[in-house]
Design a protein around this motif. Structure first.
Motif, mmCIF file in Angstrom:
data_model
loop_
_atom_site.group_PDB
_atom_site.id
_atom_site.type_symbol
_atom_site.label_atom_id
_atom_site.label_comp_id
_atom_site.label_asym_id
_atom_site.label_seq_id
_atom_site.Cartn_x
_atom_site.Cartn_y
_atom_site.Cartn_z
ATOM 1 N N GLU A 173 23.286 4.580 51.027
ATOM 2 C CA GLU A 173 24.647 4.897 51.453
ATOM 3 C C GLU A 173 25.347 5.746 50.390
ATOM 4 O OE1 GLU A 173 28.003 1.723 52.172
ATOM 5 O OE2 GLU A 173 26.572 1.642 53.838
ATOM 6 N N ASP A 174 26.247 6.616 50.841
ATOM 7 C CA ASP A 174 27.089 7.399 49.938
ATOM 8 C C ASP A 174 28.524 6.917 50.089
ATOM 9 O OD1 ASP A 174 24.997 9.432 49.183
ATOM 10 O OD2 ASP A 174 25.104 9.855 51.324
ATOM 11 N N ASN A 175 29.121 6.414 49.013
ATOM 12 C CA ASN A 175 30.513 5.953 49.039
ATOM 13 C C ASN A 175 31.377 6.990 48.340
ATOM 14 O OD1 ASN A 175 30.226 2.981 50.073
ATOM 15 N ND2 ASN A 175 28.633 3.220 48.521
ATOM 16 N N LEU A 176 32.138 7.747 49.118
ATOM 17 C CA LEU A 176 32.808 8.933 48.597
ATOM 18 C C LEU A 176 34.330 8.890 48.736
ATOM 19 C CD1 LEU A 176 30.434 11.607 50.208
ATOM 20 C CD2 LEU A 176 30.177 10.440 48.012
ATOM 21 N N ARG A 177 34.870 7.826 49.298
ATOM 22 C CA ARG A 177 36.323 7.784 49.514
ATOM 23 C C ARG A 177 37.018 7.082 48.352
ATOM 24 N NH1 ARG A 177 36.300 4.593 54.607
ATOM 25 N NH2 ARG A 177 34.097 4.326 54.158
ATOM 26 N N THR A 178 36.936 5.769 48.301
ATOM 27 C CA THR A 178 37.550 5.002 47.203
ATOM 28 C C THR A 178 36.538 3.962 46.726
ATOM 29 O OG1 THR A 178 38.566 3.487 48.814
ATOM 30 C CG2 THR A 178 39.908 5.326 48.023
ATOM 31 N N PRO A 179 35.429 4.398 46.127
ATOM 32 C CA PRO A 179 34.376 3.451 45.743
ATOM 33 C C PRO A 179 34.861 2.441 44.707
ATOM 34 C CG PRO A 179 33.998 5.583 44.711
ATOM 35 C CD PRO A 179 35.114 5.768 45.694
ATOM 36 N N SER A 180 34.379 1.209 44.829
ATOM 37 C CA SER A 180 34.799 0.151 43.910
ATOM 38 C C SER A 180 33.597 -0.380 43.130
ATOM 39 C CB SER A 180 35.458 -0.990 44.689
ATOM 40 O OG SER A 180 34.519 -1.584 45.582
ATOM 41 N N GLY A 181 33.883 -1.125 42.077
ATOM 42 C CA GLY A 181 32.844 -1.758 41.279
ATOM 43 C C GLY A 181 32.790 -1.290 39.838
#
Length: 487
Positions: A173-181
């Motif tokens: 998966e690509d998390n490109l909006r507001t990635p957390s962690g």
């Protein structure tokens, strides 16, 4: 390979038909795990349990929490995120390949987003169907033709990777909006340095602390102001957000303002932060709020979280927003299937990291195959994340599968399906006993105005804490590990 030292409670450690990150087989430890194995092999179950309690106490004292939302309960539940103290270790050679593949992927995705909001060459050349753009819930027509500071749409990203039983890494998966962690990565390393200094400081592992300075430098580089000291603010939905701890941590560590929408005002197409003695102009807004809620004049009119007029200030070039609105057009799970083609199209290169095989259920033949083999599939709603809107066929009841089948037939464009992958496993400590659990890896990337992606060494290993589970998301009860890259 080093010989396996006897570990407390490890009798037996079930390897089964999975790739195990630490153990090559029942008698051998992978070379880069040697120091970790020796350290934990020399500790009794009582010592290990004491360390576990110490970690949990530290996390509680420092407020390292995550908020879970249970539909069966009226109130959200705040808890410390499960942290396992056996680090995940990645060899230098392996990381070099991962880093190159991640940089390649983010570079292509950034070019794609720019193209989508400008010339749309990739659509005109027939690589991606136009309907995949126009029907995408994250496509923002308001961004068309807009000049983004530095040309960097994806300031922060989290690329989720898994390792299959064949030993190869795949992009999940690509998390490109507001990635957390991010905060769990930095705090995990801090906890390990405090509790196991003889292990973490004596081992030759890549440092991550400098990446916080890089994070700040990246945000500063986006400033449209010529000021040598731009004003940067982190826009949070507030203390009831599940990731609020992270918002507060990042703002404090980088020395930037932590603000809610009510703390800001737009005047003359400029964004200002309200102070007791007046207003101060904001140059860069690192937002942790989804597009829909950042500006009630541009998107959701009933939003109380955003700032009225923010998009007008953005269009006027008076403020930078990270990540840029509209990056979600490349975050959609159906668009994910085209990323290998984006790499070939924009970079004229073959992808270094493959995708997980994916069925797009708007295509009749792929939909038929997926529905015929639901028990072998993970079915996901394209616009959701965090483990929501997902069905794991092997774990679902007959009623759940039938419910999803009807949803797919009614709105096939909203779903994709992927074969259930054998996520690699790594040992975790459970009551002083080492047990295998499935894991993935979220690799964090920072990109400023120079458009040169920086991959934080190691990233965050996420753990499915429940035995046999494949769901690693924090929102679904998953935990985390510190991740070491050998220097």
């Amino acid at each position: 390979m080093s010989k396996l030292d006897p570990l407390p409670g490890l009798s037996p450690y079930p390897l089964q038909d999975y790739y195990d990150e630490m153990f090559a087989d029942a008698r051998r430890v992978r070379p880069h795990y040697g120091p970790v194995n020796r350290m934990f092999a020399g500790m009794s179950p009582e010592e290990l349990q004491a360390k576990q309690r110490q970690i949990q106490r530290r996390m509680m004292e420092e407020g390292i929490t995550f908020t879970l939302y249970n539909p069966a309960q009226d109130q959200p539940m705040e808890r410390t995120i499960p942290f396992d103290m056996i680090p995940r270790v990645i060899s230098r050679q392996e990381w070099d390949t991962l880093e190159a593949g991640i940089v390649q992927r983010i570079t292509a995705l950034n070019l794609f987003i720019h193209d989508v909001y400008h010339e749309q060459y990739i659509v005109k050349d027939g690589v991606i169907p136009r309907r995949f753009i126009l029907s995408n819930v994250y496509f923002r027509p308001e961004m068309a033709g807009l000049r983004v500071p530095g040309g960097s749409y994806i300031t922060t990203s989290g690329i989720d990777l898994i390792r299959h039983r064949d030993g190869r890494y795949y992009v999940l998966e690509d998390n490109l909006r507001t990635p957390s962690g991010f905060s769990y990565l930095f705090k995990g390393r801090s906890l390990m340095n405090q509790l196991f200094p003889e292990l973490s400081l004596s081992s030759s592992i890549r440092d991550v602390d400098h990446s916080l300075n890089r994070f700040l430098s990246v945000l500063r580089s986006l400033s449209p102001s010529r000021s040598g000291d731009p004003v940067i603010a982190l826009l949070t939905p507030g203390e009831y957000n599940s990731a609020y701890y992270e918002h507060a941590f990042l703002a404090q560590q980088m020395g930037i303002h932590l603000v809610e929408g009510r703390d800001l005002v737009v005047q003359d197409h400029k964004v200002y932060l309200k102070f007791m003695n007046g207003l101060r102009k904001v140059d860069v807004l690192y937002r942790r709020i989804d597009d829909d809620y950042i500006d009630p004049l541009a998107f959701q009119p009933n939003s109380l979280l955003g700032v009225a007029g923010l998009m007008n200030a953005y269009r006027a070039g008076h403020v930078a927003i990270a990540n840029a609105p509209g990056t979600g057009v490349a975050d959609d799970k159906a668009m994910y299937t085209y990323v290998p083609e984006m790499i070939r199209y924009y970079l004229r290169e073959e992808p270094i990291l493959p995708n997980v095989p994916t069925y797009v259920l708007s295509r009749p033949e792929e939909r038929r195959l997926a529905l015929e083999h639901m028990e072998e599939m993970v079915i996901k709603e394209t616009s959701l994340s965090g483990g929501y809107g997902m069905l794991i066929g092997s774990e679902a009841t007959r009623e759940q599968k039938e419910e999803f089948r009807l949803k797919i037939l009614a709105e096939p464009d909203r779903y994709i399906a992927q074969p259930i992958m054998s996520l690699s496993r790594a040992p975790v400590l459970t009551d002083g006993v080492m047990q295998p659990r499935h894991i993935d890896l979220r690799a964090f990337v920072l990109m400023g105005a120079d458009r040169k992606p920086h991959v934080i060494p190691g990233g965050l290993t996420r753990v499915a804490m429940r035995e046999g589970s494949l769901v690693v998301n924090s929102s679904q009860g998953g935990g985390v590990k510190d991740t070491w890259v050998m220097a």
